[in-house]
Design an enzyme around this catalytic site. Structure first.
Site, PDB file in Angstrom:
ATOM      1  N   ARG A  83       0.833  -1.200   0.000  1.00  0.00           N
ATOM      2  CA  ARG A  83       0.000   0.000   0.000  1.00  0.00           C
ATOM      3  C   ARG A  83       0.869   1.251   0.000  1.00  0.00           C
ATOM      4  NH1 ARG A  83      -5.146   2.059   2.097  1.00  0.00           N
ATOM      5  NH2 ARG A  83      -5.080   4.232   1.477  1.00  0.00           N
ATOM      6  N   ARG A  92      -5.131   1.259  -5.198  1.00  0.00           N
ATOM      7  CA  ARG A  92      -4.352   0.707  -4.085  1.00  0.00           C
ATOM      8  C   ARG A  92      -4.314  -0.806  -4.149  1.00  0.00           C
ATOM      9  NH1 ARG A  92      -8.151   3.815  -0.127  1.00  0.00           N
ATOM     10  NH2 ARG A  92      -7.678   5.234  -1.762  1.00  0.00           N
ATOM     11  N   ASP A  95      -6.763  -1.797   0.939  1.00  0.00           N
ATOM     12  CA  ASP A  95      -7.307  -0.804   1.865  1.00  0.00           C
ATOM     13  C   ASP A  95      -8.078  -1.572   2.930  1.00  0.00           C
ATOM     14  OD1 ASP A  95      -7.993   1.705   2.901  1.00  0.00           O
ATOM     15  OD2 ASP A  95      -9.832   1.810   1.719  1.00  0.00           O
ATOM     16  N   ASP A  97     -10.267  -0.825   6.353  1.00  0.00           N
ATOM     17  CA  ASP A  97     -10.910   0.201   7.172  1.00  0.00           C
ATOM     18  C   ASP A  97     -11.653  -0.442   8.331  1.00  0.00           C
ATOM     19  OD1 ASP A  97     -10.137   2.394   5.606  1.00  0.00           O
ATOM     20  OD2 ASP A  97     -11.875   2.188   4.295  1.00  0.00           O
TER      21      ASP A  97
END
Length: 162
Positions: A83, A92, A95, A97
């Site tokens: 990343r 990317r 990711d 989250d």
């Protein structure tokens, strides 16, 4: 132990493989037998940066890590998978989250939980609903009430869970 939901997304360097690798890393953080992952979905990128479509999923697991410790580990997994944070909402390799941390509401300079985009992103809502159809956000909103038909039609199932 706290139950957490983590969104996974990738659109570079074999995105499905990136999510598979991330799931292996996340399983290492999970209490034994608590890890589950949704189906994989293809979605159109957010923003106006030209880039390939994304592959998205959501994982659930129970962990002893505190919220900021978990965030640090998630960011380390992203870095291990290549990343680079060059452009907001840009392409990317991975990711991750943190969407939900139990029923906690957290607001710090580094971390907002529930995730600020949780109520409006179909690539988060639909996999969340798949994992837990009766999930209620800390604000009292049922996840299923946020999903529209247009959201359902905008995602393409590419790899069913299980």
């Amino acid at each position: 132990m706290t139950g957490v939901y983590v969104a996974l997304g990738a659109n570079l360097d074999s995105p499905e493989r990136q999510l598979d690798s991330a799931c292996l890393a996340l399983k290492q953080l999970a209490r034994q037998n608590s890890f589950r992952v949704s189906s994989y979905y293809r979605s159109v990128p957010m923003g106006d940066v030209p880039q390939p479509d994304y592959v998205n999923a959501v994982a659930y697991f129970e962990t002893e890590l505190a919220p900021l410790e978990l965030l640090d580990v998630l960011q380390e997994i992203e870095l291990q998978q290549g990343r680079q944070r060059l452009v907001r909402w840009g392409p990317r390799t991975l990711d991750l989250d943190l969407l939900l941390y139990g029923d906690k509401q957290i607001q710090t300079p580094r971390l907002t939980v529930p995730h600020y985009g949780i109520k409006s992103r179909e690539f988060v809502l639909i996999p969340l609903e798949e994992l837990n159809p009766s999930l209620v956000l800390p604000c009292g909103t049922g996840i299923a009430t946020l999903i529209t038909n247009a959201m359902r039609q905008s995602l393409q199932l590419i790899h069913p869970s299980g």
